[in-house]
Scaffold this active site. Structure first.
Site, PDB file in Angstrom:
ATOM      1  N   SER A 182       0.845  -1.195   0.000  1.00 11.28           N
ATOM      2  CA  SER A 182       0.000   0.000   0.000  1.00 11.28           C
ATOM      3  C   SER A 182       0.875   1.238   0.000  1.00 11.28           C
ATOM      4  CB  SER A 182      -0.894   0.012   1.244  1.00 11.28           C
ATOM      5  OG  SER A 182      -1.606   1.237   1.356  1.00 11.28           O
ATOM      6  N   TYR A 235      -2.897   0.199  10.404  1.00 12.09           N
ATOM      7  CA  TYR A 235      -2.988  -0.443   9.088  1.00 12.09           C
ATOM      8  C   TYR A 235      -1.720  -0.177   8.288  1.00 12.09           C
ATOM      9  CZ  TYR A 235      -4.253  -1.046   4.190  1.00 12.09           C
ATOM     10  OH  TYR A 235      -4.250  -1.415   2.868  1.00 12.09           O
TER      11      TYR A 235
END
Length: 223
Positions: A135, A147
């Protein structure tokens, strides 16, 4: 013999888009996720090249059994895409939910590690590839993002695994998109990346000649 790809988190979003793209170019695809109904629908769309493999990516035995069944059917394993992942409902450390962190770490980190560990013996036989979803959040610091920290792990692991696999000619690539318009978010985000954009990046790595080890593809929405 056609090449075979195992995809976790295949029932929607990036995983489903990659399954469609791979099948379109002749790959067999193992569709792994928890939702049997969604996988059945996707497999019906793709046809005989698809195999439905239901299970939980956080359960080692589920992934082991799925990969074994996939190889039994198609004869070999040429690549895996460790795509399954999740976020949390609350951001930050002080305000976060430790139970959600545990579930996220189990999926984002342990699930990807399980895929790698189980796939390596098969990928050695085919000089295959391991691809994992990172990501943009794993490439820069974001205030309080647990996250993002899981994706920092993925980016570090992918680089380390790439060097490990290179010893026998295997390749490892992390695809790191910015915001993608997927069910990961509660609201539609049509101005962001689409799952097909990420799938195209995965296919670029899968279809690259053996001399080219593509280690990361980083995509961001325009602007």
């Amino acid at each position: 013999m056609s090449k075979t790809l195992f995809i976790t988190g295949a029932s929607s979003g990036i995983g489903a888009a990659t399954a469609r793209a791979a099948a379109h170019t002749g790959w067999n695809v193992g569709l792994f996720a928890r939702s049997r109904a969604k996988l059945d629908e996707l497999a019906a769309e793709i046809g005989e090249q698809a195999m439905v493999l239901t299970g939980d990516a956080t359960v080692y035995e589920d992934q082991r059994d799925a990969i074994e069944r996939l190889v039994d059917r198609f004869g070999q394993l040429d690549a895996v895409f460790a795509n399954a992942g999740k976020g949390t409902s609350k951001s930050g450390t002080e305000n976060g939910n430790p139970e959600e962190w545990k579930a996220m770490v189990d999926l984002n980190i342990m699930g990807a590690l399980y895929t790698a560990h189980l796939a390596m013996p098969y990928l050695r036989k085919t000089t295959g590839q391991y691809i994992v979803t990172g990501s943009a959040a794993g490439r820069r610091h974001i205030k309080g993002s647990i996250y993002g920290a899981t994706k920092f792990f993925i980016h570090g692991f992918a680089g380390n695994l790439a060097d490990e696999m290179a010893e026998w000619g295997g390749r490892c690539m992390v695809v790191s998109p910015g915001m993608v318009n997927t069910p990961f978010f509660d609201e539609e985000k049509p101005d962001k990346l689409h799952p097909d954009d990420v799938a195209a990046a995965v296919m670029h790595a899968l279809d690259a000649p053996a001399r080219a080890a593509i280690r990361e593809i980083h995509l961001m929405p325009t602007g």
